[in-house]
Motif scaffolding. Structure first.
Motif, mmCIF file in Angstrom:
data_model
loop_
_atom_site.group_PDB
_atom_site.id
_atom_site.type_symbol
_atom_site.label_atom_id
_atom_site.label_comp_id
_atom_site.label_asym_id
_atom_site.label_seq_id
_atom_site.Cartn_x
_atom_site.Cartn_y
_atom_site.Cartn_z
ATOM 1 N N SER A 43 0.831 -1.192 0.000
ATOM 2 C CA SER A 43 0.000 0.000 0.000
ATOM 3 C C SER A 43 0.873 1.253 0.000
ATOM 4 O O SER A 43 2.092 1.174 0.024
ATOM 5 N N LEU A 44 0.216 2.383 -0.048
ATOM 6 C CA LEU A 44 0.948 3.650 -0.067
ATOM 7 C C LEU A 44 1.405 4.007 1.344
ATOM 8 O O LEU A 44 0.660 3.877 2.311
ATOM 9 N N PHE A 91 6.919 3.506 -6.849
ATOM 10 C CA PHE A 91 5.903 4.374 -7.425
ATOM 11 C C PHE A 91 5.719 5.521 -6.433
ATOM 12 O O PHE A 91 5.392 5.294 -5.272
ATOM 13 N N ILE A 93 3.815 9.027 -5.414
ATOM 14 C CA ILE A 93 2.570 9.759 -5.658
ATOM 15 C C ILE A 93 2.493 10.956 -4.726
ATOM 16 O O ILE A 93 2.826 10.857 -3.544
ATOM 17 N N GLY A 107 -2.030 12.949 -7.482
ATOM 18 C CA GLY A 107 -1.428 12.967 -8.799
ATOM 19 C C GLY A 107 -1.432 11.571 -9.394
ATOM 20 O O GLY A 107 -1.727 10.585 -8.702
ATOM 21 N N PRO A 108 -1.104 11.452 -10.670
ATOM 22 C CA PRO A 108 -1.138 10.152 -11.352
ATOM 23 C C PRO A 108 0.035 9.249 -10.982
ATOM 24 O O PRO A 108 0.045 8.079 -11.352
ATOM 25 N N GLN B 34 -11.502 8.246 2.933
ATOM 26 C CA GLN B 34 -11.658 8.278 1.483
ATOM 27 C C GLN B 34 -11.408 6.886 0.925
ATOM 28 O O GLN B 34 -10.463 6.203 1.331
ATOM 29 N N PHE B 36 -10.562 4.683 -2.540
ATOM 30 C CA PHE B 36 -9.961 4.816 -3.856
ATOM 31 C C PHE B 36 -9.975 3.466 -4.552
ATOM 32 O O PHE B 36 -10.017 2.420 -3.925
ATOM 33 N N GLN B 38 -7.463 1.457 -7.465
ATOM 34 C CA GLN B 38 -6.196 1.537 -8.174
ATOM 35 C C GLN B 38 -6.118 0.372 -9.139
ATOM 36 O O GLN B 38 -6.198 -0.787 -8.742
ATOM 37 N N GLY B 43 -2.283 5.135 -11.091
ATOM 38 C CA GLY B 43 -2.467 5.934 -9.894
ATOM 39 C C GLY B 43 -3.803 5.653 -9.227
ATOM 40 O O GLY B 43 -4.450 4.650 -9.486
ATOM 41 N N LEU B 44 -4.209 6.576 -8.383
ATOM 42 C CA LEU B 44 -5.426 6.409 -7.594
ATOM 43 C C LEU B 44 -6.601 7.143 -8.217
ATOM 44 O O LEU B 44 -6.448 8.255 -8.705
ATOM 45 N N SER B 46 -10.214 8.505 -6.962
ATOM 46 C CA SER B 46 -11.045 8.718 -5.781
ATOM 47 C C SER B 46 -12.473 8.268 -6.066
ATOM 48 O O SER B 46 -13.052 8.602 -7.104
ATOM 49 N N LEU B 49 -15.664 10.208 -0.618
ATOM 50 C CA LEU B 49 -15.085 10.862 0.548
ATOM 51 C C LEU B 49 -16.159 10.999 1.603
ATOM 52 O O LEU B 49 -17.266 11.469 1.317
ATOM 53 N N LEU B 89 -8.613 0.778 -2.024
ATOM 54 C CA LEU B 89 -7.878 1.261 -0.872
ATOM 55 C C LEU B 89 -8.738 2.226 -0.073
ATOM 56 O O LEU B 89 -9.430 3.069 -0.640
ATOM 57 N N PHE B 99 -2.995 4.914 4.611
ATOM 58 C CA PHE B 99 -3.681 3.985 3.725
ATOM 59 C C PHE B 99 -3.773 2.595 4.312
ATOM 60 O O PHE B 99 -2.879 2.128 5.036
ATOM 61 N N GLY B 102 -5.353 -2.587 1.345
ATOM 62 C CA GLY B 102 -6.010 -2.810 0.067
ATOM 63 C C GLY B 102 -6.738 -4.141 -0.023
ATOM 64 O O GLY B 102 -6.369 -5.112 0.627
#
Lengths: 115, 109
Positions: A43-44, A91, A93, A107-108, B34, B36, B38, B43-44, B46, B49, B89, B99, B102
């Motif tokens: 995960s992030l 990665f 972000i 952001g992407p 929030q 998300f 993926q 990327g994420l 959304s 929220l 996530l 986070f 997942g």
């Protein structure tokens, strides 16, 4: 909704070199931006909080001399990975929020590969 | 420090089924939660929220609930479709987000 961009989207660099990643809020001003890192199949993880006009705040275990953050304006934060090594491949972000609700716009992402 | 856990880690369901994804967090002093999605290598995106004063939010086939006192949130997906296949996530926080681990969802046609 608000838009956050990142540049570049992908970068490959050699071990020992430095790489700069830009994060921009395109249609709003962000006094604070956040940098996250995501390793494969994980995960992030929050790396640091970027504050406009002041020093970044780093999470425990993140080397501030290796991951340099500059937040020079209300719409731009940069992350520089200095002397990159293969274990820095990840990665990256960024996110920025606006308003009382602090909804985060992400952001992407930037895929960094260090060879 | 805030810890966020998501159960299950992976889920595979046939198309059309309704499903629930779970998220739990240890520190209830949050401003927002929030959800998300993926997609692999991306990327994420959304989805929903929920502010700390709210109990749920809905968008199309998605419904998210929040019970701050118990430190839990659920994401309900109705009538699942193959296009829903992704990793979901949840993230909680005040300004910076923490986070979850997942849930990898696969919807089988």
């Amino acid at each position: 909704g608000a838009v956050v961009s990142q540049h570049p989207s992908r970068v490959i660099c050699k071990s020992g070199t430095s790489v700069k990643i830009e994060c921009r809020s395109l249609d709003f001003q962000a006094t604070t931006m956040f940098w996250y890192r995501q390793f494969p199949k994980q995960s992030l993880m929050l790396m640091a909080t970027s504050n406009e006009g002041s020093k970044a705040t780093y999470e425990q275990g993140v080397e501030k001399d290796k991951f340099l953050i500059n937040h020079a304006s209300l719409t731009l934060s940069t992350l520089t990975v200095t002397s990159a090594h293969p274990e820095d491949s990840s990665f990256y972000i960024c996110s920025a929020g606006q308003g009382v609700a602090y909804e985060q716009y992400f952001g992407p992402g930037t895929r960094l590969t260090v060879t | 420090k805030q810890e966020v856990t998501q159960i299950p880690a992976a889920l595979s369901v046939p198309e059309g089924e309704n499903l629930v994804l779970n998220c739990s967090f240890t520190d209830s002093a949050i401003y927002n939660l929030q959800w998300f999605r993926q997609d692999p290598g991306k990327g994420l995106t959304s989805l929903l929220l929920i502010q700390s004063s709210q109990r749920e939010q809905t968008s199309g086939r998605l419904n998210a609930s929040l019970d701050k006192s118990s430190g839990r949130s659920t994401l309900y997906i109705a009538a699942s479709q193959p296009g829903d296949s992704a990793t979901y996530l949840c993230a909680v926080g005040r300004r910076q987000f923490y986070f979850g681990t997942g849930t990898s969802l696969t919807v089988i046609p």
